[in-house]
Motif scaffolding. Structure first.
Motif, PDB file in Angstrom:
ATOM      1  N   GLU A  74       0.821  -1.217   0.000  1.00  0.00           N
ATOM      2  CA  GLU A  74       0.000   0.000   0.000  1.00  0.00           C
ATOM      3  C   GLU A  74       0.850   1.260   0.000  1.00  0.00           C
ATOM      4  O   GLU A  74       1.838   1.356   0.718  1.00  0.00           O
ATOM      5  N   GLN A  92      -1.727   3.673  -4.459  1.00  0.00           N
ATOM      6  CA  GLN A  92      -1.839   2.315  -4.990  1.00  0.00           C
ATOM      7  C   GLN A  92      -1.950   1.301  -3.868  1.00  0.00           C
ATOM      8  O   GLN A  92      -1.362   1.486  -2.798  1.00  0.00           O
ATOM      9  N   PHE A 118      -2.225  -3.220  -3.451  1.00  0.00           N
ATOM     10  CA  PHE A 118      -2.328  -4.555  -4.013  1.00  0.00           C
ATOM     11  C   PHE A 118      -2.862  -5.437  -2.908  1.00  0.00           C
ATOM     12  O   PHE A 118      -2.398  -5.377  -1.770  1.00  0.00           O
ATOM     13  N   GLU A 152      -6.102  -8.787  -1.937  1.00  0.00           N
ATOM     14  CA  GLU A 152      -7.065  -9.815  -2.327  1.00  0.00           C
ATOM     15  C   GLU A 152      -8.398  -9.515  -1.662  1.00  0.00           C
ATOM     16  O   GLU A 152      -8.451  -9.004  -0.545  1.00  0.00           O
ATOM     17  N   ALA A 202      -7.341 -11.176  -6.882  1.00  0.00           N
ATOM     18  CA  ALA A 202      -6.111 -10.460  -6.553  1.00  0.00           C
ATOM     19  C   ALA A 202      -6.133  -9.214  -7.415  1.00  0.00           C
ATOM     20  O   ALA A 202      -6.472  -9.284  -8.599  1.00  0.00           O
ATOM     21  N   GLY A 203      -5.831  -8.079  -6.825  1.00  0.00           N
ATOM     22  CA  GLY A 203      -5.961  -6.869  -7.616  1.00  0.00           C
ATOM     23  C   GLY A 203      -5.036  -5.750  -7.206  1.00  0.00           C
ATOM     24  O   GLY A 203      -4.512  -5.713  -6.097  1.00  0.00           O
ATOM     25  N   ARG A 204      -4.880  -4.860  -8.163  1.00  0.00           N
ATOM     26  CA  ARG A 204      -4.117  -3.625  -7.967  1.00  0.00           C
ATOM     27  C   ARG A 204      -5.051  -2.465  -8.265  1.00  0.00           C
ATOM     28  O   ARG A 204      -5.700  -2.432  -9.311  1.00  0.00           O
ATOM     29  N   GLU A 231      -7.894  -6.710 -11.913  1.00  0.00           N
ATOM     30  CA  GLU A 231      -8.146  -7.881 -11.080  1.00  0.00           C
ATOM     31  C   GLU A 231      -7.835  -9.165 -11.842  1.00  0.00           C
ATOM     32  O   GLU A 231      -8.040  -9.247 -13.049  1.00  0.00           O
TER      33      GLU A 231
END
Length: 141
Positions: A79, A83, A85, A87, A105-107, A120
């Motif tokens: 973090e 931004q 990242f 789940e 899982a994502g950004r 994702e």
């Protein structure tokens, strides 16, 4: 009027908390904000959905297939202010009673207090089993 600017953590928490409300979820995105689901084109889902209106329609369509869709848990692993990242997971059923169990899982990239990008990934086989009439057999080779 005071404008509250959300950072990346606040945006992902708001998005996951409001996913069952397509209007509320889509308003978190910038005018040129994007959801990218790179691997879902084989399931007939566009890999890139751009702009709040298209995102609202996408979420509405998802809720038509999975009416009780909602994220159960959010874990953020990396973090910064702009931004994250992590789940987020969901456990429910589709309209035809199939189990819909998924961990995304994502950004997320934030810009000016809005979501600029949400990319994702998910388990394509589990998604196919839940969403396609013949499950994995319907994925083109």
């Amino acid at each position: 009027m005071t404008v509250i600017m959300m950072n990346a953590r606040e945006l992902i928490l708001a998005y996951t908390a409001n996913i069952a409300d397509p209007v509320a979820a889509s308003t978190l995105f910038a005018d040129d904000g994007v959801i990218e689901l790179p691997y879902l084109e084989s399931l007939g889902i566009p890999p890139r959905i751009e702009g709040p209106d298209a995102i609202r329609e996408f979420i509405t369509g998802l809720l038509e297939r999975v009416p009780d869709f909602g994220f159960d848990e959010v874990n953020i692993f990396i973090e910064t202010d702009d931004q994250i990242f992590g789940e987020w997971s969901v456990e429910t059923t589709t309209v035809d009673g199939r189990p819909f169990s998924q961990t995304y899982a994502g950004r997320l990239v934030a810009e000016n207090g809005k979501i600029k990008l949400l990319r994702e990934s998910l388990d394509l086989v589990r998604a196919a089993r839940a969403m396609l009439p013949n499950g994995v057999a319907d994925i083109p080779q």
